[in-house]
Every structure is written in C-alpha cells, then in structure tokens.
Design a protein around this motif. Sequence first.
Motif, PDB file in Angstrom:
ATOM      1  N   GLY A  23      83.524  -0.784  60.743  1.00  0.00           N
ATOM      2  CA  GLY A  23      84.134  -0.596  62.051  1.00  0.00           C
ATOM      3  C   GLY A  23      83.191  -0.218  63.177  1.00  0.00           C
ATOM      4  O   GLY A  23      83.638   0.077  64.288  1.00  0.00           O
ATOM      5  N   TYR A  24      81.894  -0.235  62.914  1.00  0.00           N
ATOM      6  CA  TYR A  24      80.926   0.096  63.958  1.00  0.00           C
ATOM      7  C   TYR A  24      80.775  -1.063  64.944  1.00  0.00           C
ATOM      8  O   TYR A  24      80.944  -2.226  64.588  1.00  0.00           O
ATOM      9  CB  TYR A  24      79.551   0.376  63.355  1.00  0.00           C
ATOM     10  CG  TYR A  24      79.446   1.698  62.647  1.00  0.00           C
ATOM     11  CD1 TYR A  24      78.984   2.830  63.319  1.00  0.00           C
ATOM     12  CD2 TYR A  24      79.810   1.821  61.315  1.00  0.00           C
ATOM     13  CE1 TYR A  24      78.889   4.043  62.666  1.00  0.00           C
ATOM     14  CE2 TYR A  24      79.723   3.031  60.652  1.00  0.00           C
ATOM     15  CZ  TYR A  24      79.263   4.138  61.332  1.00  0.00           C
ATOM     16  OH  TYR A  24      79.173   5.336  60.687  1.00  0.00           O
ATOM     17  N   THR A  25      80.440  -0.725  66.180  1.00  0.00           N
ATOM     18  CA  THR A  25      80.003  -1.716  67.149  1.00  0.00           C
ATOM     19  C   THR A  25      78.528  -1.946  66.885  1.00  0.00           C
ATOM     20  O   THR A  25      77.739  -0.999  66.882  1.00  0.00           O
ATOM     21  CB  THR A  25      80.199  -1.206  68.592  1.00  0.00           C
ATOM     22  OG1 THR A  25      81.589  -0.952  68.795  1.00  0.00           O
ATOM     23  CG2 THR A  25      79.687  -2.216  69.608  1.00  0.00           C
ATOM     24  N   VAL A  26      78.158  -3.206  66.631  1.00  0.00           N
ATOM     25  CA  VAL A  26      76.787  -3.525  66.233  1.00  0.00           C
ATOM     26  C   VAL A  26      76.150  -4.496  67.222  1.00  0.00           C
ATOM     27  O   VAL A  26      76.718  -5.545  67.521  1.00  0.00           O
ATOM     28  CB  VAL A  26      76.750  -4.139  64.814  1.00  0.00           C
ATOM     29  CG1 VAL A  26      75.343  -4.628  64.454  1.00  0.00           C
ATOM     30  CG2 VAL A  26      77.252  -3.139  63.779  1.00  0.00           C
ATOM     31  N   TYR A  27      74.983  -4.106  67.717  1.00  0.00           N
ATOM     32  CA  TYR A  27      74.116  -5.007  68.465  1.00  0.00           C
ATOM     33  C   TYR A  27      73.018  -5.408  67.497  1.00  0.00           C
ATOM     34  O   TYR A  27      72.240  -4.567  67.043  1.00  0.00           O
ATOM     35  CB  TYR A  27      73.533  -4.325  69.697  1.00  0.00           C
ATOM     36  CG  TYR A  27      74.484  -4.269  70.871  1.00  0.00           C
ATOM     37  CD1 TYR A  27      74.250  -5.026  72.009  1.00  0.00           C
ATOM     38  CD2 TYR A  27      75.615  -3.477  70.835  1.00  0.00           C
ATOM     39  CE1 TYR A  27      75.121  -4.979  73.094  1.00  0.00           C
ATOM     40  CE2 TYR A  27      76.498  -3.421  71.895  1.00  0.00           C
ATOM     41  CZ  TYR A  27      76.243  -4.175  73.017  1.00  0.00           C
ATOM     42  OH  TYR A  27      77.120  -4.134  74.083  1.00  0.00           O
ATOM     43  N   ALA A  28      72.987  -6.683  67.165  1.00  0.00           N
ATOM     44  CA  ALA A  28      72.024  -7.216  66.198  1.00  0.00           C
ATOM     45  C   ALA A  28      70.893  -7.881  66.973  1.00  0.00           C
ATOM     46  O   ALA A  28      71.128  -8.793  67.763  1.00  0.00           O
ATOM     47  CB  ALA A  28      72.710  -8.223  65.281  1.00  0.00           C
ATOM     48  N   ALA A  29      69.680  -7.419  66.762  1.00  0.00           N
ATOM     49  CA  ALA A  29      68.536  -7.921  67.527  1.00  0.00           C
ATOM     50  C   ALA A  29      67.528  -8.604  66.609  1.00  0.00           C
ATOM     51  O   ALA A  29      67.254  -8.125  65.511  1.00  0.00           O
ATOM     52  CB  ALA A  29      67.858  -6.761  68.265  1.00  0.00           C
ATOM     53  N   ALA A  30      66.990  -9.717  67.098  1.00  0.00           N
ATOM     54  CA  ALA A  30      65.949 -10.443  66.364  1.00  0.00           C
ATOM     55  C   ALA A  30      65.321 -11.485  67.277  1.00  0.00           C
ATOM     56  O   ALA A  30      65.876 -11.832  68.320  1.00  0.00           O
ATOM     57  CB  ALA A  30      66.531 -11.114  65.117  1.00  0.00           C
TER      58      ALA A  30
END
Length: 108
Positions: A23-30
Amino acid sequence: MVLITGSSAGIGKETAKKLLEEGYTVYAAARRIERMQDLEELGAVALKMDVTKEEEVVAGVERINAERGGTDILVNNAGFGLYGAMEDLPLNDARYQFEVNLFGLARL
C-alpha cells in the motif's frame, strides 16, 4: 512515500512490487524508464533518473517534493559490479562504477 533507485531490475524492482502490494506510494527511479512499465501498471510512478547525472536527480527530487512534499523512505539501490582484476579494468569503467555506487548514493 518511497523513492527506490535502481528499480528497473533485480532487488529494486522486487522491492517496489512488494511495497506497492503493502500500500505504499512508490516512485521507481532508473536510467531505463521503459523497463518499469510493469511497475507503472501496478501503481508506481516511474522516474527517469541516472544517479550520475545531477540534473536528473534534482529534477526527480523536485518533482517528488512538488507532488508529495518530500520522501519518507529512500531505498538507495542503484548500483552495479565490475568483475576482474583491478589492473585489467579500464580506468574509465572504474571511475563510472564509483560515480554510480558511491557518489550516486551520496548525491541522493
């Protein structure tokens, strides 16, 4: 809100999936944003971010600050390994590894 670097594969991608399930808000960076489409489909926000490029890190952090008011959790996962004897590796490759694995982490 969680920011995870190195989210296009491996531990970063799997951590993003698990945190999204929780349930986390995730910003995925790559660096390769196209490799995170599956994370976007699960609800992550994909950020193009090469941790060796100051302008991309600053842009990502500014976006997060504007949209979420900051980051609660940083999973500073971007990195890679070089294999072989140090004297056999090109110096530019070794420098780049330090840029990613040391200075990139410190930058964030």
